[in-house]
Design an enzyme around this catalytic site. Structure first.
Site, PDB file in Angstrom:
ATOM      1  N   LYS A  44       0.852  -1.192   0.000  1.00  0.00           N
ATOM      2  CA  LYS A  44       0.000   0.000   0.000  1.00  0.00           C
ATOM      3  C   LYS A  44       0.885   1.238   0.000  1.00  0.00           C
ATOM      4  CE  LYS A  44      -4.274   1.201   2.456  1.00  0.00           C
ATOM      5  NZ  LYS A  44      -4.951   1.007   3.753  1.00  0.00           N
TER       6      LYS A  44
HETATM    7  O1  G3P Z   1      -9.589   2.161   4.607  1.00  0.00           O
HETATM    8  C1  G3P Z   1      -9.221   3.411   5.048  1.00  0.00           C
HETATM    9  C2  G3P Z   1      -9.617   3.592   6.448  1.00  0.00           C
HETATM   10  O2  G3P Z   1      -8.827   2.871   7.331  1.00  0.00           O
HETATM   11  C3  G3P Z   1      -9.755   5.009   6.862  1.00  0.00           C
HETATM   12  O3  G3P Z   1     -10.959   5.063   7.491  1.00  0.00           O
HETATM   13  O4  G3P Z   1     -12.617   5.984   8.997  1.00  0.00           O
HETATM   14  O5  G3P Z   1     -10.180   6.475   9.368  1.00  0.00           O
HETATM   15  O6  G3P Z   1     -11.403   7.521   7.475  1.00  0.00           O
HETATM   16  P1  G3P Z   1     -11.315   6.325   8.387  1.00  0.00           P
END
Ligand code: G3P
Length: 217
Positions: A83
């Site tokens: 990634k």
């Molecule tokens: O897949 C990306 C994720 O981990 C981010 O999610 O909720 O932190 O924006 P969030």
């Protein structure tokens, strides 16, 4: 639609994986922090459990160092997807990894232009962050729809991995638009089973059943 689970919590992954709900896993530095585990150790454990792609993220910001980190992460298991962030250096590293036959997940995508570049750099997955666009009062779903149209126009093979999914609506809208994959926390995947009318209907059935005085077992 493929389901990836967005966590480094191995117990949560196992529970969903045993139900056949896990086509892959995504992690990031924040999720590794949350797990309290060593990145190499926990990623190996996840790769042994799940047969689909497991995203492990580099943390360097310059291409040369990203490539060195990514090559080390790729050695953990054959199902690692390296990634990288959607920066120019990240795209440079993406191209290098893709040329070596590695799966690459290009993350932190917030625009169709970024997604187009990632596809041209050979990304296996592009990760548009829906919830974080909603956080700044933009519509994350517009981004998924734009990328879907652009990739279809030119037959790009890069898979749209709807990320930063925070709700059942995010998951279902992504599926409706045609995202190839969604990655969501275990809590969101589990809450997809909930419906108020299911609870109400079950409650009524159980009350009526009690009145029959019967038993099945
Ligand atoms: O897949 C990306 C994720 O981990 C981010 O999610 O909720 O932190 O924006 P969030």
């Amino acid at each position: 639609m493929k389901f990836f689970v967005d966590t480094a919590d191995t117990d949560a992954i196992k529970e969903l994986n045993d139900l056949g709900m896990v086509d892959g896993v995504t992690t990031n530095p924040s999720l590794i922090l949350k797990s309290g585990r060593d990145i190499l150790e926990v990623t190996k454990e996840i790769c042994d459990m799940v047969s689909g792609p497991v995203s492990a993220e580099v943390v360097a910001t310059e291409a040369k160092e990203m490539i060195a980190e990514g090559m080390k992460l790729a050695k953990i298991a054959p199902n690692i997807a390296i990634k990288v962030p959607l920066t120019w250096d990240g795209l440079t590293a993406c191209k290098a990894f893709a040329s070596e036959g590695h799966m690459v997940n290009v993350t932190l995508c917030f625009s169709p232009a970024q997604a187009l570049l990632a596809a041209k750099a050979g990304a296996t997955f592009i990760s548009p962050f829906i919830g974080r666009l909603d956080d700044i009062h933009l519509d994350g779903m517009d981004l998924i729809a734009d990328i879907r149209q652009i990739y279809d126009n030119y037959d790009f093979r890069t898979e749209i991995l709807a990320a930063s999914i925070r709700s059942v609506n995010h998951a279902i809208e992504s599926a409706r638009i045609g995202a190839d994959v969604m990655t969501a926390p275990p809590s969101v995947i589990k809450s997809m089973a909930n419906h108020v009318l299911t609870d109400k209907g079950l409650d009524q059935f159980l009350k009526d059943w009690a009145k029959t005085g019967q038993k099945i077992l």
